[in-house]
Design a protein around this motif. Structure first.
Motif, short mmCIF file in Angstrom:
data_model
loop_
_atom_site.label_atom_id
_atom_site.label_comp_id
_atom_site.label_asym_id
_atom_site.label_seq_id
_atom_site.Cartn_x
_atom_site.Cartn_y
_atom_site.Cartn_z
N TYR A 27 0.83 -1.46 -0.21
CA TYR A 27 -0.15 0.05 -0.03
C TYR A 27 0.86 1.28 -0.01
O TYR A 27 0.55 2.33 -0.65
CB TYR A 27 -0.91 -0.04 1.23
N ALA A 28 1.94 1.32 0.75
CA ALA A 28 2.83 2.40 0.85
C ALA A 28 3.52 2.61 -0.21
O ALA A 28 3.63 3.93 -0.73
CB ALA A 28 3.71 2.26 2.20
N THR A 29 3.95 1.72 -0.85
CA THR A 29 4.65 2.00 -2.23
C THR A 29 3.82 2.50 -3.25
O THR A 29 4.27 3.12 -4.37
CB THR A 29 5.48 0.59 -2.72
N LYS A 30 2.57 2.22 -3.27
CA LYS A 30 1.71 2.59 -4.34
C LYS A 30 1.08 3.95 -3.73
O LYS A 30 0.88 4.98 -4.79
CB LYS A 30 0.48 1.71 -4.49
N ALA A 31 0.45 4.00 -2.68
CA ALA A 31 -0.25 5.23 -2.39
C ALA A 31 0.58 6.43 -2.09
O ALA A 31 0.35 7.60 -2.32
CB ALA A 31 -1.07 4.93 -1.06
N ALA A 32 1.66 6.19 -1.57
CA ALA A 32 2.67 7.55 -1.10
C ALA A 32 3.78 7.27 -1.87
O ALA A 32 4.63 8.30 -1.88
CB ALA A 32 3.04 7.43 0.26
N GLY A 33 4.25 6.20 -2.91
CA GLY A 33 5.48 6.00 -3.71
C GLY A 33 6.85 5.91 -2.80
O GLY A 33 7.77 6.12 -3.26
N LEU A 34 6.69 5.43 -1.67
CA LEU A 34 7.74 4.85 -0.74
C LEU A 34 8.51 3.71 -1.29
O LEU A 34 7.84 2.81 -1.89
CB LEU A 34 7.40 4.74 0.71
N GLN A 35 9.86 3.90 -1.16
CA GLN A 35 10.55 2.84 -1.52
C GLN A 35 10.36 1.44 -0.34
O GLN A 35 10.06 1.72 0.88
CB GLN A 35 12.25 2.93 -1.22
N GLU A 36 10.68 0.16 -0.54
CA GLU A 36 9.95 -0.95 0.32
C GLU A 36 10.63 -0.79 1.69
O GLU A 36 10.10 -0.99 2.80
CB GLU A 36 10.23 -2.14 -0.52
N GLU A 37 12.11 -0.36 1.51
CA GLU A 37 12.97 -0.49 2.91
C GLU A 37 12.24 0.74 3.82
O GLU A 37 12.08 0.60 5.05
CB GLU A 37 14.28 -0.25 2.54
N LYS A 38 11.89 1.53 3.18
CA LYS A 38 11.49 2.76 3.88
C LYS A 38 10.02 2.71 4.38
O LYS A 38 9.61 3.12 5.44
CB LYS A 38 11.54 4.23 3.24
N ALA A 39 9.17 2.01 3.63
CA ALA A 39 7.97 1.56 4.13
C ALA A 39 8.13 0.64 5.24
O ALA A 39 7.18 0.71 5.98
CB ALA A 39 7.25 0.90 2.84
N ALA A 40 8.93 -0.37 4.95
CA ALA A 40 9.10 -1.17 6.33
C ALA A 40 9.24 -0.53 7.43
O ALA A 40 8.85 -0.80 8.73
CB ALA A 40 10.44 -1.94 6.20
N HIS B 158 -3.90 11.32 -0.35
CA HIS B 158 -2.61 11.17 -1.36
C HIS B 158 -1.49 11.42 -0.37
O HIS B 158 -1.41 12.01 0.30
CB HIS B 158 -2.99 12.36 -2.21
N GLY B 159 -0.34 10.74 -1.04
CA GLY B 159 1.06 10.85 -0.30
C GLY B 159 1.14 10.49 1.11
O GLY B 159 0.42 9.33 1.32
N MET B 160 2.09 11.24 1.88
CA MET B 160 2.32 10.81 3.15
C MET B 160 1.09 10.89 4.23
O MET B 160 1.07 10.31 5.10
CB MET B 160 3.56 11.51 3.58
N THR B 161 -0.08 11.80 3.61
CA THR B 161 -1.31 11.63 4.35
C THR B 161 -1.70 10.51 4.64
O THR B 161 -2.05 9.98 5.86
CB THR B 161 -2.06 12.67 3.77
N THR B 162 -1.76 9.62 3.57
CA THR B 162 -2.22 8.11 3.62
C THR B 162 -1.57 7.16 4.76
O THR B 162 -2.06 6.44 5.47
CB THR B 162 -2.29 7.47 2.46
N ILE B 163 -0.04 7.37 4.91
CA ILE B 163 0.78 6.85 5.71
C ILE B 163 0.58 7.04 7.06
O ILE B 163 0.33 6.23 7.93
CB ILE B 163 2.25 6.97 5.25
N TYR B 164 0.34 8.42 7.33
CA TYR B 164 0.30 8.63 8.56
C TYR B 164 -1.24 8.26 9.23
O TYR B 164 -1.58 8.15 10.31
CB TYR B 164 0.36 10.37 8.88
#
Length: 422
Positions: A259-272, A320-326
């Motif tokens: 989800y994080a890689t798609k919704a916020a464009g994060l790299q997998e390592e950072k998403a972890a 959108h973006g980091m809002t979804t991660i938080y």
């Protein structure tokens, strides 16, 4: 039984919550590790979760029968030994380099976990005053949440220490690649051997510890069948609510990195790393929720938390973006009290049906194997993984209803059970 006499047994019981949480949260490390070690497809790698959830579904009722016939103490010791047996099986599994052997070991571990959860959840809630049962179970479950943060860190450092990159493997000869992959598969032996040994020691400690026995007073009628237990409306609703809650939780945690890689464009390592933040929010939420239950009704708190998560799911879908991660991190905070609260409310005033009721609620964990697939189908069909959060949204609606109305006990009143020293 006095408060002092119940303290040490409660500490022992609480240790079980940490242990089975630790085992569960090693699975996200095992999935990519075994995928590479045995060159599996993604579908084949997800059999790790399938082996675990199938065990929960198949073993929950036998565990309930065991508790009813032999008592909670015997069930706890049996669960620990089965858990240990599965852990030790990782050694021959690594030696033979058979993926199916690993799945058998995981299945046996999950059988032990099922017995432990079927016994420890109702026992912890009964080990004290009935009016504080939900608060007590949430506190014990907080240590389960603690393992959500610690297990992936420990697992990554111990199990993935021999991890080879795809480029390194590609540059090796066939023979060297086979040896390298065998070395990766073998890295699980020591941590699971240590885990198994710790479990045996704890089982011995339980065997020599006098635990309070949950015993029903005179006039209580023991349940004769699981169908009798289902006559309790609040138990039936708790089974439904737990099915949806666990399914929603697995959707959030297991699919977070994707989800994080798609919704916020994060790299997998950072998403972890952000997934670790989700785990931390979860455990903090458990402790804070336990504290708040001293002042607020557990049912209202459950409904309020579920309502907040319904709103957060809409942000997860349309944000959108980091809002979804938080948003997901905050969602994990508000998920924290749901499993133990649903469980404690579900077995409330069941008396002779408690063992079967516990089994039914544990069986409902199979939602974690079913609903994430629905999440995946929605994501694939729409081409947008964010739309998959419609599944957790529905899950939290069900949990909110349980907190508002489904928890209400309408079975005839009987004399409450009380712990007595043996």
């Amino acid at each position: 039984m006095t408060k002092n006499k119940s303290l040490f047994p409660f500490i022992l019981i609480t240790s079980l919550f940490f242990l089975w949480g630790f085992a569960h949260n090693l699975d996200p490390i095992l999935i990519p590790h075994l995928k590479k070690s045995f060159t599996l497809t993604t579908v084949e790698a997800t059999l790790v979760d399938s082996a675990v959830f199938i065990a929960y579904f198949l073993m929950a009722l036998p565990a309930g029968f065991m508790m009813k016939r032999y008592g909670y103490k015997a069930g706890i010791i049996t669960g620990l030994l089965v858990f240990a047996c599965g852990s030790y099986l990782f050694i021959p599994a690594a030696n033979t380099q058979q993926y199916a052997f690993f799945l058998v070991a995981l299945f046996i571990i999950a059988c032990g976990l099922t017995i432990l959860e079927t016994a420890a959840n109702p026992y912890a809630s009964s080990l004290g005053a009935p009016e504080t049962a939900t608060q007590r179970l949430n506190f014990a479950q907080s240590f389960n949440g603690l393992s959500t943060t610690l297990a992936p860190i420990v697992g990554a450092k111990v199990i993935l220490t021999r991890d080879f990159t795809p480029a390194q493997l590609h540059g090796m000869t066939a023979g060297a690649r086979k040896l390298a992959l065998a070395a990766e598969a073998s890295s699980v032996k020591m941590p699971y051997f240590i885990l198994g040994s710790v479990l045996v020691l704890i089982a011995i400690l339980f065997a020599f510890t006098r635990l309070p026995k949950i015993q029903h007073r005179e006039g209580h009628t023991a349940s004769k069948s699981i169908f009798h237990a289902l006559k309790h409306r609040h138990l039936a609703w708790s089974v439904v609510a737990q099915f949806f809650y666990v399914g929603g939780q697995v959707c959030v945690f297991s699919l977070f990195i994707l989800y994080a890689t798609k919704a916020a464009g994060l790299q997998e390592e950072k998403a972890a790393y952000y997934l670790g933040a989700c785990g931390l929010a979860f455990v903090i939420g458990r402790f804070i929720g336990t504290f708040l239950m001293r002042y607020y009704s557990s049912t209202r708190l459950l409904a309020a938390y579920a309502g907040i998560n319904i709103l957060l799911c809409t942000v997860a879908i349309w944000g959108h973006g980091m809002t979804t991660i938080y948003t997901i991190i905050v969602m994990c905070f508000f998920m924290s009290i749901m499993f133990p609260t649903i469980f404690a409310l579900g077995i409330k005033e069941l008396r002779g049906d408690t063992e079967f009721g516990s089994s039914l609620i544990i069986m409902s964990i199979v939602g974690g194997a079913i609903l994430p697939r629905v999440f995946g189908y929605i994501s694939d069909a729409t081409g947008n993984i964010q739309y998959g959060y419609a599944v957790p949204l529905v899950c939290f609606i069900v949990v909110a209803y349980f907190g508002l109305r489904g928890h209400r006990v309408n079975a005839r009143q009987e004399t409450l059970s009380a712990p007595v020293s043996i």
